[in-house]
Motif scaffolding. Structure first.
Motif, PDB file in Angstrom:
ATOM      1  N   TYR A  95      30.017 114.020 -75.128  1.00 22.19           N
ATOM      2  CA  TYR A  95      28.555 114.153 -75.152  1.00 22.19           C
ATOM      3  C   TYR A  95      27.923 114.366 -73.777  1.00 22.19           C
ATOM      4  O   TYR A  95      26.735 114.170 -73.620  1.00 22.19           O
ATOM      5  N   HIS A  96      28.694 114.756 -72.785  1.00 20.05           N
ATOM      6  CA  HIS A  96      28.125 114.978 -71.452  1.00 20.05           C
ATOM      7  C   HIS A  96      28.904 116.075 -70.741  1.00 20.05           C
ATOM      8  O   HIS A  96      29.953 115.818 -70.144  1.00 20.05           O
ATOM      9  N   THR A  97      28.410 117.320 -70.863  1.00 20.36           N
ATOM     10  CA  THR A  97      29.059 118.449 -70.178  1.00 20.36           C
ATOM     11  C   THR A  97      28.001 119.373 -69.584  1.00 20.36           C
ATOM     12  O   THR A  97      26.909 119.502 -70.119  1.00 20.36           O
ATOM     13  N   LEU A 134      19.776 117.167 -72.565  1.00 16.11           N
ATOM     14  CA  LEU A 134      19.554 117.274 -71.126  1.00 16.11           C
ATOM     15  C   LEU A 134      19.966 115.943 -70.504  1.00 16.11           C
ATOM     16  O   LEU A 134      19.847 114.902 -71.158  1.00 16.11           O
ATOM     17  N   GLU A 135      20.451 116.008 -69.274  1.00 17.75           N
ATOM     18  CA  GLU A 135      20.684 114.770 -68.530  1.00 17.75           C
ATOM     19  C   GLU A 135      19.413 114.539 -67.710  1.00 17.75           C
ATOM     20  O   GLU A 135      19.248 115.048 -66.611  1.00 17.75           O
ATOM     21  N   CYS A 136      18.482 113.792 -68.323  1.00 21.39           N
ATOM     22  CA  CYS A 136      17.144 113.651 -67.756  1.00 21.39           C
ATOM     23  C   CYS A 136      17.132 112.727 -66.544  1.00 21.39           C
ATOM     24  O   CYS A 136      18.089 111.999 -66.286  1.00 21.39           O
ATOM     25  N   TYR A 147      20.062 108.009 -63.234  1.00 21.12           N
ATOM     26  CA  TYR A 147      19.441 108.081 -61.908  1.00 21.12           C
ATOM     27  C   TYR A 147      20.150 109.146 -61.096  1.00 21.12           C
ATOM     28  O   TYR A 147      21.382 109.182 -61.037  1.00 21.12           O
ATOM     29  N   HIS A 148      19.369 110.006 -60.453  1.00 21.36           N
ATOM     30  CA  HIS A 148      19.936 110.997 -59.544  1.00 21.36           C
ATOM     31  C   HIS A 148      19.080 111.067 -58.298  1.00 21.36           C
ATOM     32  O   HIS A 148      17.894 110.759 -58.337  1.00 21.36           O
ATOM     33  N   MET A 149      19.679 111.510 -57.210  1.00 28.68           N
ATOM     34  CA  MET A 149      18.896 111.792 -56.012  1.00 28.68           C
ATOM     35  C   MET A 149      18.387 113.223 -56.168  1.00 28.68           C
ATOM     36  O   MET A 149      18.746 113.921 -57.110  1.00 28.68           O
TER      37      MET A 149
HETATM   38 ZN   LIG Z   1      24.653 112.601 -63.524  1.00 31.13          ZN
END
Ligand SMILES: [Zn+2]
Ligand SMILES: [Zn+2]
Length: 244
Positions: free
Chosen positions: A7-9, A77-79, A105-107
């Motif tokens: 579920y994450h590509t 989406l990876e929000c 969380y992302h920078m």
């Molecule tokens: Zn990520």
């Protein structure tokens, strides 16, 4: 432990190297039955999906699903968190296209307003210098994420504790209540056996994902499965595991 879905590509719509179809073919080769295409959220500075591409992604996926009755492709989406009160970069218009919502969380994210930059990134950097700030920042980051999963229907929190520090125990407690799965990310080594045991103790559910940025990594779960097994998790605690 056997998994039926990744579920994450990522694909070329953010900074992956393969097309949606490349990832689908890779997943089929690995014997999976489902895949989610989850490129970076709209407000990620460099890799965010362009809003005008969502419709095309949806159409591409609908067509693949139409032609593959025994395989399912989800669009997600990876929000990103974009404010200190837990808003994320997903609005009603973008939500129309989504089957699944991931949040991490992302920078390098375009936040909403200066106070959010100070609160999230400013404190993140300060806490690296000042030990006394580290714990306070960790708790405040956790509050923001908990607010976000209460506000939005988030299916999965990606790589919890990576990039920006969080109190993953407290997060697990909240995630168990909102039905949000915590990701055991096969690519990052942030998770520990102890953490998984604590989170499981709070009743949290997990998901094992590859976070593949190239098709050949789709369905690569080896590290995460090893960790889950070491923590004594069963297939019933992992949403994409074949139940045994
Ligand atoms: Zn990520
Ligand atoms: Zn990712």
């Amino acid at each position: 432990m056997k998994l039926f879905a990744d579920y994450h590509t990522h694909t070329i719509y953010s900074h992956g190297t393969g097309t949606i179809m490349d990832n689908v073919n890779a997943a089929k080769k690995k014997g999976l039955k489902e895949i989610a295409i989850t490129d970076h959220g709209l407000r990620h500075f460099t890799y965010g999906v362009k809003r005008e591409k969502l419709k095309r992604m949806r159409e591409e996926i609908d067509e693949i699903n139409e032609n593959n009755k025994d395989f399912k492709v989800l669009l997600g989406l990876e929000c990103n968190i974009i404010s200190s009160d837990g808003q994320i970069d997903l609005d009603d218009e973008a939500m129309k296209y989504m089957d699944i919502v991931l949040l991490g969380y992302h920078m390098m994210v375009r936040l909403k307003g200066v106070p959010s930059y100070v609160h999230i990134y400013g404190r993140h950097y300060l806490s690296k210098i000042s030990k006394s700030m580290a714990e306070e920042t960790r708790q405040s980051n956790t509050d923001i994420m908990i607010n976000a999963i209460k506000k939005y229907k988030v299916n999965i929190i990606t790589h919890p504790g990576a990039r920006i520090s969080m109190d993953t125990g407290r997060l697990a407690e909240a995630a168990a209540k909102t039905g949000t799965a915590l990701e055991i990310n096969s690519k990052s080594n942030i998770m520990t056996v102890d953490y998984l045991k604590v989170a499981a103790g709070h009743g949290a559910k997990f998901v094992i994902n590859s976070d593949a940025h190239k098709p050949e990594d789709v369905g690569n779960f080896r590290n995460a499965i090893k960790l889950a097994e070491m923590a004594g998790l069963t297939s019933h605690q992992i949403i994409n595991a074949v139940k045994s």
